[in-house]
Design a protein around this motif. Sequence first.
Motif, PDB file in Angstrom:
ATOM      1  N   PRO A  13     -46.581  85.553  35.952  1.00 34.16           N
ATOM      2  CA  PRO A  13     -47.853  86.130  35.630  1.00 34.16           C
ATOM      3  C   PRO A  13     -49.189  85.899  35.769  1.00 34.16           C
ATOM      4  O   PRO A  13     -49.719  87.309  35.593  1.00 34.16           O
ATOM      5  CB  PRO A  13     -47.671  85.374  34.429  1.00 34.16           C
ATOM      6  CG  PRO A  13     -46.051  84.441  33.624  1.00 34.16           C
ATOM      7  CD  PRO A  13     -45.538  84.812  35.303  1.00 34.16           C
ATOM      8  N   THR A  14     -49.716  84.467  36.261  1.00 33.42           N
ATOM      9  CA  THR A  14     -50.991  84.987  37.074  1.00 33.42           C
ATOM     10  C   THR A  14     -50.555  85.683  38.699  1.00 33.42           C
ATOM     11  O   THR A  14     -51.904  86.214  38.902  1.00 33.42           O
ATOM     12  CB  THR A  14     -51.567  83.260  37.323  1.00 33.42           C
ATOM     13  OG1 THR A  14     -50.887  83.166  36.018  1.00 33.42           O
ATOM     14  CG2 THR A  14     -52.390  83.192  38.010  1.00 33.42           C
ATOM     15  N   GLN A  15     -49.485  86.048  39.044  1.00 32.91           N
ATOM     16  CA  GLN A  15     -49.598  86.441  40.105  1.00 32.91           C
ATOM     17  C   GLN A  15     -50.149  88.112  39.871  1.00 32.91           C
ATOM     18  O   GLN A  15     -50.743  89.160  40.283  1.00 32.91           O
ATOM     19  CB  GLN A  15     -48.404  86.572  41.123  1.00 32.91           C
ATOM     20  CG  GLN A  15     -48.542  85.407  42.004  1.00 32.91           C
ATOM     21  CD  GLN A  15     -47.244  85.132  42.475  1.00 32.91           C
ATOM     22  OE1 GLN A  15     -45.968  85.360  42.022  1.00 32.91           O
ATOM     23  NE2 GLN A  15     -47.615  83.824  43.451  1.00 32.91           N
ATOM     24  N   ILE A  16     -49.072  88.379  38.991  1.00 29.13           N
ATOM     25  CA  ILE A  16     -49.478  89.798  38.431  1.00 29.13           C
ATOM     26  C   ILE A  16     -50.939  90.110  38.009  1.00 29.13           C
ATOM     27  O   ILE A  16     -51.369  91.162  38.671  1.00 29.13           O
ATOM     28  CB  ILE A  16     -48.698  90.095  37.480  1.00 29.13           C
ATOM     29  CG1 ILE A  16     -47.281  90.410  37.501  1.00 29.13           C
ATOM     30  CG2 ILE A  16     -49.099  91.072  36.312  1.00 29.13           C
ATOM     31  CD1 ILE A  16     -45.929  90.373  36.159  1.00 29.13           C
ATOM     32  N   ALA A  67     -47.955 101.069  43.241  1.00 28.79           N
ATOM     33  CA  ALA A  67     -46.612 101.594  42.788  1.00 28.79           C
ATOM     34  C   ALA A  67     -45.935 100.843  41.839  1.00 28.79           C
ATOM     35  O   ALA A  67     -44.998 101.076  41.642  1.00 28.79           O
ATOM     36  CB  ALA A  67     -45.658 101.935  44.521  1.00 28.79           C
ATOM     37  N   MET A  68     -46.932 100.137  41.571  1.00 32.51           N
ATOM     38  CA  MET A  68     -46.149  99.267  40.492  1.00 32.51           C
ATOM     39  C   MET A  68     -47.222  99.349  39.150  1.00 32.51           C
ATOM     40  O   MET A  68     -48.097 100.529  38.780  1.00 32.51           O
ATOM     41  CB  MET A  68     -47.026  97.506  41.041  1.00 32.51           C
ATOM     42  CG  MET A  68     -46.222  97.127  41.795  1.00 32.51           C
ATOM     43  SD  MET A  68     -47.157  95.694  42.561  1.00 32.51           S
ATOM     44  CE  MET A  68     -45.954  94.558  42.949  1.00 32.51           C
ATOM     45  N   ASP A  69     -45.937  98.675  38.009  1.00 39.43           N
ATOM     46  CA  ASP A  69     -47.174  99.352  36.530  1.00 39.43           C
ATOM     47  C   ASP A  69     -47.240  98.297  36.218  1.00 39.43           C
ATOM     48  O   ASP A  69     -46.918  97.200  36.188  1.00 39.43           O
ATOM     49  CB  ASP A  69     -45.378  99.341  35.833  1.00 39.43           C
ATOM     50  CG  ASP A  69     -46.098  99.334  34.396  1.00 39.43           C
ATOM     51  OD1 ASP A  69     -47.141 100.031  33.971  1.00 39.43           O
ATOM     52  OD2 ASP A  69     -45.097  99.118  32.916  1.00 39.43           O
ATOM     53  N   LEU A  70     -49.115  98.013  36.376  1.00 38.02           N
ATOM     54  CA  LEU A  70     -49.493  96.614  36.083  1.00 38.02           C
ATOM     55  C   LEU A  70     -50.181  97.147  35.294  1.00 38.02           C
ATOM     56  O   LEU A  70     -51.449  96.169  34.838  1.00 38.02           O
ATOM     57  CB  LEU A  70     -50.750  96.448  37.480  1.00 38.02           C
ATOM     58  CG  LEU A  70     -49.300  95.938  38.994  1.00 38.02           C
ATOM     59  CD1 LEU A  70     -50.634  96.343  39.943  1.00 38.02           C
ATOM     60  CD2 LEU A  70     -49.124  94.652  38.885  1.00 38.02           C
ATOM     61  N   SER A  71     -49.844  97.415  34.442  1.00 35.94           N
ATOM     62  CA  SER A  71     -51.164  97.662  33.089  1.00 35.94           C
ATOM     63  C   SER A  71     -50.859  96.378  31.639  1.00 35.94           C
ATOM     64  O   SER A  71     -49.794  95.169  31.494  1.00 35.94           O
ATOM     65  CB  SER A  71     -49.518  98.975  31.843  1.00 35.94           C
ATOM     66  OG  SER A  71     -49.184  98.424  31.735  1.00 35.94           O
ATOM     67  N   PRO A  72     -51.681  96.084  31.664  1.00 39.83           N
ATOM     68  CA  PRO A  72     -51.968  95.031  30.514  1.00 39.83           C
ATOM     69  C   PRO A  72     -51.249  94.358  29.771  1.00 39.83           C
ATOM     70  O   PRO A  72     -50.371  95.570  29.279  1.00 39.83           O
ATOM     71  CB  PRO A  72     -53.196  94.913  30.048  1.00 39.83           C
ATOM     72  CG  PRO A  72     -54.523  95.617  31.266  1.00 39.83           C
ATOM     73  CD  PRO A  72     -52.982  96.670  31.119  1.00 39.83           C
ATOM     74  N   GLY A  73     -50.389  93.196  29.287  1.00 38.85           N
ATOM     75  CA  GLY A  73     -49.556  93.518  28.383  1.00 38.85           C
ATOM     76  C   GLY A  73     -48.234  93.120  29.298  1.00 38.85           C
ATOM     77  O   GLY A  73     -47.204  92.692  28.631  1.00 38.85           O
ATOM     78  N   ARG A  74     -48.039  93.342  30.185  1.00 41.51           N
ATOM     79  CA  ARG A  74     -46.553  92.716  31.211  1.00 41.51           C
ATOM     80  C   ARG A  74     -46.541  91.460  31.065  1.00 41.51           C
ATOM     81  O   ARG A  74     -47.235  91.066  31.336  1.00 41.51           O
ATOM     82  CB  ARG A  74     -46.804  93.646  32.174  1.00 41.51           C
ATOM     83  CG  ARG A  74     -45.572  94.156  32.463  1.00 41.51           C
ATOM     84  CD  ARG A  74     -46.066  95.280  33.898  1.00 41.51           C
ATOM     85  NE  ARG A  74     -45.010  94.368  34.942  1.00 41.51           N
ATOM     86  CZ  ARG A  74     -43.410  94.783  35.371  1.00 41.51           C
ATOM     87  NH1 ARG A  74     -43.217  95.788  34.043  1.00 41.51           N
ATOM     88  NH2 ARG A  74     -42.837  94.702  36.031  1.00 41.51           N
TER      89      ARG A  74
END
Length: 74
Positions: A13-16, A67-74
């Motif tokens: 989670p921190t890396q995201i 290319a990644m889905d990095l939307s908050p709440g992920r």
Amino acid sequence: MSQGEPSATGLTPTQIKVLQGVHSGLLNKQIAFDLGIAEATVKAHMTALMRKLNVRNRTQVAMATRAMDLSPGR
């Protein structure tokens, strides 16, 4: 997701959150402040991310995040 695109699978989670900061154009110092961690910790996460994403620099990390889905709440 097509073959060859990076995936957020396997990231902590921190890396995201660090990736989200990089994607937003923040400096390591700003990411560290936002996450309440040391700048050295952000640098360690960046090193791990570069290894996991098989890239060599911060610009390539930022490009890979598109290319990644990095939307908050992920």
